[in-house]
Write a protein that holds these residues in place. Structure first.
Motif, short mmCIF file in Angstrom:
data_model
loop_
_atom_site.label_atom_id
_atom_site.label_comp_id
_atom_site.label_asym_id
_atom_site.label_seq_id
_atom_site.Cartn_x
_atom_site.Cartn_y
_atom_site.Cartn_z
N ALA A 180 0.82 -1.22 0.00
CA ALA A 180 0.00 0.00 0.00
C ALA A 180 0.85 1.25 0.00
O ALA A 180 0.38 2.32 -0.38
N THR A 181 2.10 1.14 0.43
CA THR A 181 2.98 2.31 0.52
C THR A 181 4.28 2.04 -0.22
O THR A 181 4.62 0.89 -0.55
N ILE A 182 5.01 3.10 -0.46
CA ILE A 182 6.32 2.98 -1.11
C ILE A 182 7.24 2.12 -0.26
O ILE A 182 7.93 1.23 -0.77
N ASP A 183 7.27 2.34 1.05
CA ASP A 183 8.14 1.56 1.92
C ASP A 183 7.76 0.08 1.91
O ASP A 183 8.64 -0.80 1.89
N GLU A 184 6.47 -0.22 1.93
CA GLU A 184 6.03 -1.62 1.87
C GLU A 184 6.47 -2.27 0.56
O GLU A 184 6.89 -3.43 0.54
N ALA A 185 6.37 -1.53 -0.53
CA ALA A 185 6.78 -2.07 -1.82
C ALA A 185 8.27 -2.40 -1.82
O ALA A 185 8.69 -3.45 -2.33
N LEU A 186 9.08 -1.53 -1.25
CA LEU A 186 10.52 -1.78 -1.22
C LEU A 186 10.85 -2.97 -0.33
O LEU A 186 11.71 -3.80 -0.67
N GLU A 187 10.17 -3.09 0.80
CA GLU A 187 10.42 -4.22 1.69
C GLU A 187 9.99 -5.54 1.04
O GLU A 187 10.70 -6.55 1.12
N GLN A 188 8.83 -5.54 0.41
CA GLN A 188 8.38 -6.75 -0.27
C GLN A 188 9.29 -7.09 -1.44
O GLN A 188 9.57 -8.27 -1.70
N ALA A 189 9.77 -6.06 -2.13
CA ALA A 189 10.67 -6.30 -3.26
C ALA A 189 11.95 -6.99 -2.81
O ALA A 189 12.48 -7.85 -3.53
N LYS A 190 12.46 -6.63 -1.64
CA LYS A 190 13.66 -7.28 -1.11
C LYS A 190 13.43 -8.78 -0.93
O LYS A 190 14.24 -9.62 -1.35
N LYS A 191 12.33 -9.12 -0.30
CA LYS A 191 12.03 -10.54 -0.03
C LYS A 191 11.83 -11.32 -1.32
O LYS A 191 12.28 -12.46 -1.45
N ILE A 192 11.14 -10.70 -2.28
CA ILE A 192 10.90 -11.38 -3.55
C ILE A 192 12.20 -11.59 -4.30
O ILE A 192 12.46 -12.66 -4.87
N SER A 193 13.07 -10.58 -4.30
CA SER A 193 14.35 -10.69 -5.00
C SER A 193 15.23 -11.75 -4.36
O SER A 193 15.94 -12.50 -5.06
N GLN A 194 15.20 -11.83 -3.04
CA GLN A 194 15.97 -12.88 -2.35
C GLN A 194 15.47 -14.26 -2.75
O GLN A 194 16.25 -15.18 -3.00
N ALA A 195 14.15 -14.42 -2.84
CA ALA A 195 13.58 -15.70 -3.23
C ALA A 195 13.88 -16.02 -4.70
O ALA A 195 14.05 -17.18 -5.07
N GLY A 196 13.96 -14.97 -5.52
CA GLY A 196 14.20 -15.18 -6.94
C GLY A 196 15.60 -15.60 -7.29
O GLY A 196 15.83 -16.25 -8.31
N LYS A 197 16.58 -15.20 -6.47
CA LYS A 197 17.99 -15.57 -6.68
C LYS A 197 18.45 -15.30 -8.11
O LYS A 197 19.14 -16.10 -8.73
N GLY A 198 18.04 -14.16 -8.64
CA GLY A 198 18.47 -13.76 -9.98
C GLY A 198 17.52 -14.18 -11.08
O GLY A 198 17.63 -13.70 -12.21
N ALA A 199 16.57 -15.08 -10.79
CA ALA A 199 15.60 -15.51 -11.81
C ALA A 199 14.47 -14.51 -11.94
O ALA A 199 13.89 -14.34 -13.02
#
Length: 435
Positions: A180-199
């Motif tokens: 819902a917020t810019i900060d939430e988007a950045l935090e969620q993006a970190k977790k998703i990127s970690q799970a993605g491992k470059g994929a």
């Protein structure tokens, strides 16, 4: 389908079009500063739009035909200006006093011409219809420090947040809870990127489209009170830029993000390479055409909010130049094109928002019973447009954008301290503003 897609891309660019100022001639008709609400609704006028042919020939020609039928003796000639070269054409026509009688422009393009007295003040001449429009859309065509408003708002766009639900599940996040917020988007993006491992990655922010409006959403004052100086080199802006730098350097953002534009952000989301896609809902159609499975698996949330400020919107309007030989007919036609009935019909053809409040109450914008991302997006957009504003200052033209983003890129790469980068960006932007 392909024509509609091309128009969606062109219209998005058109909504952000800017121009440079120039001296204008003083030749004006005798009615230029008088009453344009009297006289017979007869004669001939020209209506100039931006990048609407040939996709919307049937709609525009239908509106014109109905207007002419209601006003015997009136003739409307429609011309459409291609996006390429439009900036130069409208400016040249303004200099020569040959602008069409009704002109379709956005605030960024129009304001420098408005400052030079090219257009009629519609706050004075069309105040009767002002209450029918979304307030932020009407205000988008005011000039800071100058009375009046210079356009009737026409179509709008506003951003929503699209998410790839599969990638959310893979990252252990709840796809029913988009950020819902810019900060939430950045935090969620970190977790998703970690799970993605470059994929796959969390987000591809399209820096050129987002940076200044994100600062506005975060409550950063972009300009001083009289809009003569840029002021966005604040501690809050430095903190946000530091977050972007840290995410980029920790590979929580796609490595190629820094120099890529919104088209690349759209491609990355369509390819399933990113999970969060803040953009206009019109791009849902682009995603659906390119990647139907991704579109089916898309969840939709509101525009990312900051700690302060209104949601952002982009606006197109209809202006009447003082050089018009038939301003009364031109104004009545502009009112007709932008009325609630015609705007609702236009919005049902393409993913835009009407600027008339009555249109936004139609079931088309309130009924989500089909369960599609498109209907969810329409409802969200219609709700948030009531308080939305055009957050990008008209002074943020192409030259200023290039100067500012060059410094921001250096900070994100780690070549400049974020506060230093912002100080230098503000200094360069103010040099350009002074010119």
């Amino acid at each position: 389908m392909m024509r509609t897609r091309r128009w969606l891309l062109a219209a998005t660019a058109a909504l952000a079009l800017a121009t440079t100022g120039c001296g204008l001639g003083n030749d004006e008709p005798a009615t230029a500063n008088g009453d344009i609400n009297s006289g017979e609704l007869k004669g001939e006028i020209t209506f100039a739009t931006l990048a609407l042919k040939p996709t919307f020939d049937e709609y525009i020609n239908g509106v014109i035909a109905k207007f002419e039928a209601a006003h015997p003796g009136a003739k409307v000639n429609w011309v459409d200006v291609p996006f390429q070269g439009a900036q130069e054409k409208f400016t040249t026509d303004a200099q020569a006093g040959t602008l069409a009688d009704v002109v379709n422009l956005n605030p960024n393009f129009a304001q420098k011409l408005e400052r030079q007295g090219v257009f009629y003040d519609l706050a004075a001449n069309a105040g009767d219809v002002k209450p029918t429009f979304v307030p932020g859309a009407w205000d988008a065509f005011t000039v800071p420090g100058q009375p009046g408003a210079y356009a009737l708002p026409w179509y709008l766009t506003t951003e929503v947040t699209m998410i790839n639900k599969d990638l959310y599940v893979k990252a252990g996040l709840d796809p029913a809870k988009p950020p819902a917020t810019i900060d939430e988007a950045l935090e969620q993006a970190k977790k998703i990127s970690q799970a993605g491992k470059g994929a796959f990655y969390g987000i591809h922010p399209a820096l050129e489209n987002r940076f200044i409006t994100d600062l506005a959403r975060l409550g950063v004052p972009l300009l001083n009170a009289d809009q003569t100086q840029w002021t966005f080199n604040t501690p809050e802006a430095a903190a946000y830029l530091t977050k972007l730098r840290d995410m980029y350097q920790s590979k929580a953002i796609a490595p190629d993000w820094l120099t890529q534009n919104h088209a690349k952000a759209t491609e990355a989301y369509s390819a399933g390479q990113t999970a969060i896609f803040p953009s206009g809902a019109n791009f849902l159609k682009v995603v659906k055409q390119n990647a139907p499975k991704i579109a089916e698996n898309t969840g939709v949330g509101p525009q990312l909010a900051g700690t302060a400020g209104a949601p952002n919107m982009s606006v197109m309007g209809l202006l009447v130049p003082k050089a018009s030989k038939n301003p009364h007919l031109a104004l009545e036609f502009a009112k007709y094109v932008s009325n609630a009935e015609n705007q609702l019909a236009f919005a049902k053809i393409v993913t835009i928002l009407p600027s008339t409040t009555a249109s936004l109450t139609d079931p088309y914008f309130t009924d989500t019973s089909d369960g599609t991302p498109e209907s969810a997006a329409r409802k969200i957009m219609a709700e948030q447009i009531a308080t939305a504003k055009n957050l990008t200052p008209v002074q943020f033209d192409d030259r200023t954008k290039a100067a500012v983003l060059a410094k921001i890129q250096l900070a994100v790469k780690g070549d400049l301290d974020p506060k230093t980068a912002l100080d230098q960006a503000v200094a360069e932007a103010n040099t350009l503003l002074a010119k």
